[in-house]
Design a protein around this motif. Sequence first.
Motif, PDB file in Angstrom:
ATOM      1  N   UNK A  16      -4.783  10.524  13.970  1.00 51.63           N
ATOM      2  CA  UNK A  16      -4.425  11.939  13.886  1.00 51.63           C
ATOM      3  C   UNK A  16      -4.981  12.599  12.622  1.00 51.63           C
ATOM      4  N   UNK A  17      -4.984  11.873  11.525  1.00 52.40           N
ATOM      5  CA  UNK A  17      -5.579  12.411  10.292  1.00 52.40           C
ATOM      6  C   UNK A  17      -7.079  12.594  10.473  1.00 52.40           C
ATOM      7  N   UNK A  18      -7.718  11.669  11.198  1.00 49.10           N
ATOM      8  CA  UNK A  18      -9.157  11.797  11.463  1.00 49.10           C
ATOM      9  C   UNK A  18      -9.450  13.039  12.289  1.00 49.10           C
ATOM     10  N   UNK A  19      -8.553  13.354  13.225  1.00 48.58           N
ATOM     11  CA  UNK A  19      -8.735  14.554  14.045  1.00 48.58           C
ATOM     12  C   UNK A  19      -8.654  15.835  13.208  1.00 48.58           C
ATOM     13  N   UNK A  20      -7.802  15.860  12.174  1.00 48.00           N
ATOM     14  CA  UNK A  20      -7.518  17.094  11.423  1.00 48.00           C
ATOM     15  C   UNK A  20      -8.062  17.092  10.003  1.00 48.00           C
ATOM     16  N   UNK A  21      -8.882  16.124   9.657  1.00 51.84           N
ATOM     17  CA  UNK A  21      -9.257  15.925   8.247  1.00 51.84           C
ATOM     18  C   UNK A  21     -10.064  17.079   7.658  1.00 51.84           C
ATOM     19  N   UNK A  22     -10.732  17.887   8.494  1.00 50.76           N
ATOM     20  CA  UNK A  22     -11.576  18.966   7.975  1.00 50.76           C
ATOM     21  C   UNK A  22     -10.804  20.248   7.689  1.00 50.76           C
ATOM     22  N   UNK A  23      -9.495  20.265   7.996  1.00 56.52           N
ATOM     23  CA  UNK A  23      -8.647  21.426   7.726  1.00 56.52           C
ATOM     24  C   UNK A  23      -7.478  20.958   6.870  1.00 56.52           C
ATOM     25  N   UNK A  24      -7.467  21.328   5.585  1.00 56.65           N
ATOM     26  CA  UNK A  24      -6.490  20.774   4.653  1.00 56.65           C
ATOM     27  C   UNK A  24      -5.046  21.137   5.023  1.00 56.65           C
ATOM     28  N   UNK A  25      -4.841  22.329   5.560  1.00 59.56           N
ATOM     29  CA  UNK A  25      -3.475  22.720   5.922  1.00 59.56           C
ATOM     30  C   UNK A  25      -2.965  21.896   7.094  1.00 59.56           C
ATOM     31  N   UNK A  26      -3.776  21.772   8.134  1.00 66.63           N
ATOM     32  CA  UNK A  26      -3.379  20.966   9.296  1.00 66.63           C
ATOM     33  C   UNK A  26      -3.241  19.501   8.915  1.00 66.63           C
ATOM     34  N   UNK A  27      -4.162  19.035   8.067  1.00 62.22           N
ATOM     35  CA  UNK A  27      -4.121  17.637   7.630  1.00 62.22           C
ATOM     36  C   UNK A  27      -2.859  17.363   6.824  1.00 62.22           C
ATOM     37  N   UNK A  28      -2.496  18.289   5.937  1.00 61.28           N
ATOM     38  CA  UNK A  28      -1.308  18.112   5.096  1.00 61.28           C
ATOM     39  C   UNK A  28      -0.042  18.112   5.939  1.00 61.28           C
ATOM     40  N   UNK A  29       0.046  19.059   6.882  1.00 62.21           N
ATOM     41  CA  UNK A  29       1.217  19.117   7.749  1.00 62.21           C
ATOM     42  C   UNK A  29       1.328  17.838   8.583  1.00 62.21           C
ATOM     43  N   UNK A  30       0.206  17.396   9.115  1.00 63.48           N
ATOM     44  CA  UNK A  30       0.197  16.161   9.917  1.00 63.48           C
ATOM     45  C   UNK A  30       0.662  14.981   9.084  1.00 63.48           C
ATOM     46  N   UNK A  31       0.171  14.902   7.853  1.00 60.70           N
ATOM     47  CA  UNK A  31       0.567  13.785   6.988  1.00 60.70           C
ATOM     48  C   UNK A  31       2.070  13.781   6.726  1.00 60.70           C
ATOM     49  N   UNK A  32       2.608  14.900   6.273  1.00 60.02           N
ATOM     50  CA  UNK A  32       4.025  14.942   5.907  1.00 60.02           C
ATOM     51  C   UNK A  32       4.929  14.706   7.121  1.00 60.02           C
ATOM     52  N   UNK A  33       4.543  15.204   8.271  1.00 58.92           N
ATOM     53  CA  UNK A  33       5.349  14.984   9.475  1.00 58.92           C
ATOM     54  C   UNK A  33       5.365  13.516   9.873  1.00 58.92           C
ATOM     55  N   UNK A  82       1.116  21.487  -0.469  1.00 62.02           N
ATOM     56  CA  UNK A  82       2.553  21.501  -0.227  1.00 62.02           C
ATOM     57  C   UNK A  82       2.878  22.213   1.085  1.00 62.02           C
ATOM     58  N   UNK A  83       3.788  21.597   1.820  1.00 60.19           N
ATOM     59  CA  UNK A  83       4.253  22.163   3.078  1.00 60.19           C
ATOM     60  C   UNK A  83       5.777  22.224   3.027  1.00 60.19           C
ATOM     61  N   UNK A  84       6.350  23.384   3.312  1.00 62.86           N
ATOM     62  CA  UNK A  84       7.797  23.520   3.280  1.00 62.86           C
ATOM     63  C   UNK A  84       8.478  22.612   4.281  1.00 62.86           C
ATOM     64  N   UNK A  85       9.603  22.041   3.888  1.00 63.19           N
ATOM     65  CA  UNK A  85      10.329  21.111   4.746  1.00 63.19           C
ATOM     66  C   UNK A  85      10.721  21.757   6.071  1.00 63.19           C
ATOM     67  N   UNK A  86      11.050  23.057   6.027  1.00 60.68           N
ATOM     68  CA  UNK A  86      11.456  23.747   7.251  1.00 60.68           C
ATOM     69  C   UNK A  86      10.307  23.894   8.250  1.00 60.68           C
ATOM     70  N   UNK A  87       9.074  23.742   7.762  1.00 56.80           N
ATOM     71  CA  UNK A  87       7.899  23.863   8.634  1.00 56.80           C
ATOM     72  C   UNK A  87       7.457  22.531   9.231  1.00 56.80           C
ATOM     73  N   UNK A  88       8.180  21.474   8.891  1.00 56.41           N
ATOM     74  CA  UNK A  88       7.814  20.143   9.371  1.00 56.41           C
ATOM     75  C   UNK A  88       8.602  19.778  10.630  1.00 56.41           C
ATOM     76  N   UNK A  89       7.919  19.161  11.552  1.00 63.95           N
ATOM     77  CA  UNK A  89       8.542  18.726  12.809  1.00 63.95           C
ATOM     78  C   UNK A  89       8.136  17.266  13.065  1.00 63.95           C
ATOM     79  N   UNK A  90       8.750  16.343  12.320  1.00 60.24           N
ATOM     80  CA  UNK A  90       8.325  14.941  12.402  1.00 60.24           C
ATOM     81  C   UNK A  90       8.444  14.327  13.797  1.00 60.24           C
ATOM     82  N   UNK A  91       9.472  14.731  14.558  1.00 59.27           N
ATOM     83  CA  UNK A  91       9.678  14.098  15.856  1.00 59.27           C
ATOM     84  C   UNK A  91       8.725  14.627  16.928  1.00 59.27           C
TER      85      UNK A  91
END
Length: 474
Positions: free
Chosen positions: A65-82, A193-202
Amino acid sequence: MRLIKNYLYNAGNQILLLLVPLITVPYVSRVLGPHSSGINAYTNSWVTFFYLIGQMGVMMYGNREIAYTRDNIENRSRTFFEIALLQVIMSSISLFTYIIIILLVSSPFKLYFLYQSLWIIAYGLDISWYFMGIEDFKKTVVRNSVVKIISVALIFIIVRGRHDLSKYILLLGFAQLAGSLTLWPYLKESVSKIGLSNLHPFSHFKGSLLLFIPTITTQIYMVINRIMLGQMSTQSLLGQFDYADKIIKLVLAIVTAASTVMLPYMANKFASGDVQGIKKSLYNSFDFVTAFSMPLMFGIMAIAGSFAPWFLGRHYVHTGYLMFLEAPMILFIAWSSVTGNQYLMPVKRAHEYTLSVTIGAVVNVLANYVLIRLLNLNGAAIASVISELAITGIQLWMIRKSIVVNKLLSSFWKYLLSGVVMFLVVFIINSHMTMNIFSLVVQMITGMLIYIGLLFVLKAPIIKQAYLVFKNNN
């Protein structure tokens, strides 16, 4: 060039993982003895299931999933934290469940089981999948190198006798935990940084679960023989099997290092729609692992009988026979690492990958149940080979409509012939020499020269690949 550097980094890491046991195993096997070594293998086999449940397939899913989004730092960061948050939550649940079970179940090894729980915590905090996804293997290699060197020194200082089994288990657990923690500081320069309220881990639960199923089933057939041997045989015999299996898997790691590097590379190609690039990389990778696994397989078979008692100690004579029987796994796992990890996984055919390893796990359990009763230790080794062959065969059948299987295997005979000739020569030399470091080096160099020489004579494709790589880097 980046791909080659990543392979060299990862291959270097695997070589380090190989060198560390070469230093520690002869010492630990003698100091702890087969019985204590068997207890460690048995208790660690059980905790493995729990830390894998905690990871929920994140190692492969997160990497992809990180490989899919690695070229966009915002999407990559959100994916990582989730994904990281999901990993911590599931690992906490797994750790709590493990501790409750250990406290409730009566076992003479209860204390050792509790010490092994450090592995659950360590893997719950392991984010190496993120750096693999962005194809930054340098950080994980440097981390592993430092941790391994320190842990080796501590083993010789702390583990001094059979009564030090607890210290040995704790040392390995804390080393793994330290390795996981050292990667977190590098995130500061890589994610936003990504706000906790913006994360959807499940939201990643289903995707990681789909990859967790093959991960846990793979682990089943990797440790079920140890658990069944622990129940059906003695801890001393289990210790013999465990060391044989570890040596085979360590040698294999040099070859399969390519799969760890290729997974994010292939996933990124898939995300960009480069189907032809995927196929070309697959053919080259399959030829590469075939060329490298063949001499490793036949080399182990040629020296196993005298190597094991010399390397591990005189009590491990039977380990040599087990190494001989298990050696074909090197080739089969190398192949399935390409068809499964480098193709089925990156192109989102995880359900087929899952089916193949599930069938392999079933085959392994059934084969172990029958063959351990008939052949004891030898039966467990043969069962492992049969299950790996089954997985490889199934995956080759699954990709037959999209990949030309005959093209994958077109040069197999060249590597096989070179390997057989190498085996015969090294086996004869081995039977006439007393095993020591000098004779081992002589046999390795002789085998390597014969194998490479025959590849040149037969004009094997790997020679052309090596030439092109050398030419492009000069």
